[in-house]
Scaffold this active site. Structure first.
Site, PDB file in Angstrom:
ATOM      1  CG  ASN A  37       3.591   3.352 -10.349  1.00 25.67           C
ATOM      2  OD1 ASN A  37       4.760   3.304 -10.708  1.00 25.67           O
ATOM      3  ND2 ASN A  37       2.770   4.321 -10.721  1.00 25.67           N
ATOM      4  CB  VAL A  38       2.278  -2.805 -12.015  1.00 28.64           C
ATOM      5  CG1 VAL A  38       1.860  -3.525 -13.301  1.00 28.64           C
ATOM      6  CG2 VAL A  38       3.763  -3.044 -11.728  1.00 28.64           C
ATOM      7  CD  GLU A  39      -0.918   4.068 -13.594  1.00 30.61           C
ATOM      8  OE1 GLU A  39      -0.764   4.970 -12.765  1.00 30.61           O
ATOM      9  OE2 GLU A  39      -1.165   4.291 -14.811  1.00 30.61           O
ATOM     10  CB  CYS A  48       1.088   1.307  -4.539  1.00 32.39           C
ATOM     11  SG  CYS A  48      -0.519   2.100  -4.510  1.00 32.39           S
ATOM     12  CD  GLU A  50       4.159   3.170  -1.916  1.00 35.46           C
ATOM     13  OE1 GLU A  50       3.780   2.736  -3.038  1.00 35.46           O
ATOM     14  OE2 GLU A  50       3.847   4.292  -1.475  1.00 35.46           O
ATOM     15  CB  CYS A  81      -2.391   5.220  -1.190  1.00 34.74           C
ATOM     16  SG  CYS A  81      -2.354   3.431  -1.396  1.00 34.74           S
ATOM     17  CB  CYS A  84       0.674   1.552   0.599  1.00 31.43           C
ATOM     18  SG  CYS A  84       0.784   1.112  -1.152  1.00 31.43           S
TER      19      CYS A  84
HETATM   20 ZN   LIG Z   1      -0.337   2.709  -2.261  1.00 30.17          ZN
END
Ligand SMILES: [Zn+2]
Length: 124
Positions: A37-39, A48, A50, A81, A84
């Site tokens: 994940n890269v916020e 996300c 995935e 989520c 995804c």
């Molecule tokens: Zn997701």
């Protein structure tokens, strides 16, 4: 796979949630694409783990329908989520297996059609 996911987890960029996620997408010919994940300070810019793995695979020339497994390891149990899941619906056949790993090394696996039983897809 668990050890590779755990090592990859260190690449997660999650300064806002402190919720790290690592993933690995495996093709039918056993190519592996890892993601984290890269916020972003602008939360909507977050992606996300995935979807990072899927977009890496597609951007490197893998074909829709050539995927067999997706593995996910989070700081705690992390179900995909629904953004995804919509991406899974775009690229995965119904028999792709999704493995949700736990920090103790155990996992639960789901078939794509268990997570996305009535997908909105190309035909719609
Ligand atoms: Zn997701």
């Amino acid at each position: 796979m668990f050890e590779d996911l755990k090592k990859n987890l260190e690449n997660s960029y999650a300064p806002y949630s402190n919720f790290n996620v690592s993933s690995c997408l495996v093709t039918k010919d056993n190519n592996k694409y890892f993601g984290v994940n890269v916020e972003n300070a602008s939360y909507g810019g977050t992606i996300c783990a995935e979807r990072v793995a899927i977009t890496k695979a597609i951007s490197e020339g893998e074909s829709k329908g050539n995927f067999k497994e997706l593995h996910v390891l989070g700081t705690t149990k992390s179900m995909p989520c629904f953004i995804c899941r919509q991406t899974f619906a775009e690229f995965f056949d119904q028999d792709v297996m999704i493995y949700i790993h736990y920090s103790n090394g155990e996992y639960t696996k789901y078939r794509m059609n268990d997570l996305c039983p009535h997908p909105f897809s190309l035909g719609d």
